[in-house]
Design an enzyme around this catalytic site. Structure first.
Site, mmCIF file in Angstrom:
data_model
loop_
_atom_site.group_PDB
_atom_site.id
_atom_site.type_symbol
_atom_site.label_atom_id
_atom_site.label_comp_id
_atom_site.label_asym_id
_atom_site.label_seq_id
_atom_site.Cartn_x
_atom_site.Cartn_y
_atom_site.Cartn_z
ATOM 1 N N LYS A 148 -8.918 -4.472 -3.216
ATOM 2 C CA LYS A 148 -7.564 -4.686 -3.716
ATOM 3 C C LYS A 148 -7.306 -6.173 -3.965
ATOM 4 C CE LYS A 148 -5.422 -0.780 -1.255
ATOM 5 N NZ LYS A 148 -4.348 -0.388 -0.310
ATOM 6 N N ASP A 199 0.863 -1.169 0.000
ATOM 7 C CA ASP A 199 0.000 0.000 0.000
ATOM 8 C C ASP A 199 0.910 1.234 0.000
ATOM 9 O OD1 ASP A 199 -2.357 1.656 0.537
ATOM 10 O OD2 ASP A 199 -1.563 1.811 2.574
#
Length: 258
Positions: free
Chosen positions: A184, A9
């Site tokens: 994601k 991330d």
């Protein structure tokens, strides 16, 4: 376990609150690359929001827009836009509640009104350029994600009107809007399939509420020490704060750095 790929991330993970890359994180990423480990960005951001970061790290593979737009070595391999009917319903309902929207394509983003204070505050926090104004951008381009600008709790008025969308808060005045089945993890799954890599051979680092699915689908999910408290139970390991060697210490735990 021999891990072959690591997903990072950005906000709160690779970069700190000032949106700066800690030098030790940069060195750690480069060491992974030198060792032949695939390094991939996995973020809620659109590609134009993180291009300088990716360039500095030498990363050309990413899962962006919360899994909707996936690129491997510069080539798109997976795309999932928000259905046009869902965007239209959100636009109409947001107008009734005076909530500003920002529409995100894969190459550009536009707000439906000029210089709304919530848009300015939220987007500026990312240290990126503010969007232009084009209320009809969604009619002419594929939209992968939308920023809904509202105060905490106000998003509940959309639950019954647009039930196929979900809302993930990333700022006191802003939320990501994506399809209910999007995360994601969906984009990561597509990339792993493309590479013929099993999920158990992957590591993922995250700190936010949109990282839950990602951390649980890979072989080793690592939460940053500065993570949202609701994320930590979904991780296999909690490393240190982003500014306290969080990336390096997490990679050492994974056996990927000495």
């Amino acid at each position: 376990m021999s891990y072959q790929i690591v997903f990072f991330d950005i906000d709160g993970t690779l970069v700190n609150e000032e949106k700066q890359l800690p030098p030790d994180a940069v060195e750690a990423v480069r060491e992974l690359q030198n060792r032949g480990v695939e390094v991939v960005i996995a973020t809620g951001r659109a590609p134009y929001f993180f291009a300088p970061i990716a360039e500095k790290l030498g990363i050309d593979s990413f899962v962006s827009l919360n899994g909707a737009y996936v690129v491997y070595k510069g080539q798109p391999i997976f795309q999932r836009e928000i259905p046009r009917a869902s965007v239209e319903a959100l636009v109409g309902h947001a107008a009734k509640h005076n909530h500003s929207l920002v529409f995100e394509g894969h190459a550009a983003f536009y707000a439906n009104e000029a210089s709304h204070p919530h848009v300015v505050e939220a987007v500026s926090s990312l240290k990126v350029d503010l969007p232009g104004q084009d209320p009809d951008f969604w009619r002419n381009e594929a939209i992968y994600q939308i920023f809904l600008h509202c105060e905490a709790g106000e998003e509940q008025v959309y639950d019954q009107v647009v039930p196929d969308l979900r809302y993930i808060r990333w700022h006191p005045k802003a939320m990501d809007v994506i399809p209910h089945d999007r995360s994601k993890a969906q984009g990561i799954e597509a990339l792993l399939h493309h590479l013929n890599v099993r999920p158990e051979h992957a590591v993922a680092f995250g700190d936010g509420l949109n990282d839950k699915e990602m951390l649980t689908m890979v072989g080793l999910g690592i939460a940053m020490g500065n993570s949202h408290e609701e994320l930590k139970p979904f991780a296999d390991h909690v490393t240190t704060h982003v500014d306290e060697g969080g990336i390096v210490n997490g990679l050492r735990y994974a056996g990927l750095l000495d």
